[in-house]
Write a protein that holds these residues in place. Structure first.
Motif: not given
Length: 322
Positions: A96-111
């Motif tokens: 029941g909370t929120t999340a902010v995720i730092l991800m690489p620009e080239d992460t596969p689109r599906s992920k």
């Protein structure tokens, strides 16, 4: 003077109780064809069938569920190339909370799409020029969020170890356990569980040849940093072992094997064509090492963790068609 290890078998058992009924108890797959090709009895722990499609949900939920009501009210942050991102996003939603995720620009689109689909906000960065730890810590501090790292945390390590705990509970004696190695959380937790239950077991990690930071570090006796690797197994593109995970792995891991992208591709194809099982490249490195003969003094009964299956249909076809 004896020091207390950062994670114990009891910590793994406690994590197993905490995630019970939330995480899946994934199946163990057998194949006579695979046994014949490898020359041993192989038991595949199918974490590609875990929630979010990877073992990462185990550690993420174990860690997030221990946060205080005040921390949960403010939200969670994480940095990840994909699977931990999805795991934290789903854990946040479950709690029941929120999340902010730092991800690489080239992460596969599906992920990327899956992480957003669980309700997380995504912030991107360049993995080849940016320091994701520093960026993630700054993001969490700026927004007042609790950071859940992908492997540098005892609750994460203990949670990941529940995969090996379940495997051994189901199949009994094993001579060896083979797992992928990125930042080292899965193998650290798995080794803790496996050697706590079966003291004589060999624990073998597998890395991409171009991303052999853990192998180099174990040989050197200290953490060694390498350039960020460019590998088909994007989830294992770590350039230095975690400090906490390395402190566990240098005590408990017996061997690190290396595999090429072509060997990973061959393992993905075999698992798909003969076992009807889809795994992402990072999830295929352990069986790839067995199939390619990269494990020394082959044991008789071998447990293997298929760590994840998060790959889109188009990318899967591209890899197997290469």
């Amino acid at each position: 003077m004896t020091t207390t290890p950062p994670v114990t078998l009891e910590d793994v058992r406690d994590a197993a109780a905490r995630i019970a009924g939330v995480a899946h108890r994934t199946p163990v797959l057998r194949s006579r064809t695979l046994d014949r090709l490898v020359g041993a009895e192989v038991f595949l722990k199918c974490e590609n069938l875990q929630r979010v499609g990877a073992f990462k949900f185990r550690g993420a939920y174990n860690a997030a569920s221990r946060l205080s009501p005040e921390q949960l009210a403010k939200g969670i942050a994480a940095y990840s190339s994909g699977n931990h991102a999805q795991a934290v996003a789903l854990a946040a939603r479950e709690l029941g909370t929120t999340a902010v995720i730092l991800m690489p620009e080239d992460t596969p689109r599906s992920k990327l799409e899956a992480t957003a689909g669980y309700g997380a906000e995504i912030v991107t960065y360049d993995r080849y020029t940016g320091d994701r730890v520093a960026l993630g810590e700054a993001l969490a501090a700026d927004r007042g969020l609790t950071l859940i790292p992908p492997y540098e945390h005892p609750h994460i390590i203990a949670g990941q170890g529940t995969a090996a705990l379940e495997l051994i509970e189901e199949v009994g004696e094993l001579d060896a356990l083979v797992t992928p190695v990125g930042g080292g959380g899965l193998i650290a937790g798995s080794a803790t569980a496996a050697k706590g239950l079966l003291p004589g077991i060999r624990v073998i990690g597998v890395e991409p040849e171009v991303g052999d930071d853990t192998k180099r570090s174990l040989e050197a006796g200290e953490r060694v940093s390498i350039p960020v690797p460019r590998t088909l197994a994007d989830g294992l593109a770590a350039n230095v072992p975690g400090e906490l995970t390395f402190s566990v792995n240098r005590r408990l891991v017996d061997e690190i094997a290396l595999v090429t992208d072509d060997q990973v591709r061959d393992a993905m194809r075999l698992l798909f064509e003969r076992l009807k099982t889809v795994v992402e490249p990072s999830g295929a490195v352990a069986p790839a090492a067995l199939l390619a003969g990269r494990i020394s003094s082959l044991p008789r009964r071998i447990g293997v963790i298929l760590s994840g299956g998060n790959i889109g249909a188009r990318r899967f076809a591209e890899i197997l068609g290469a």
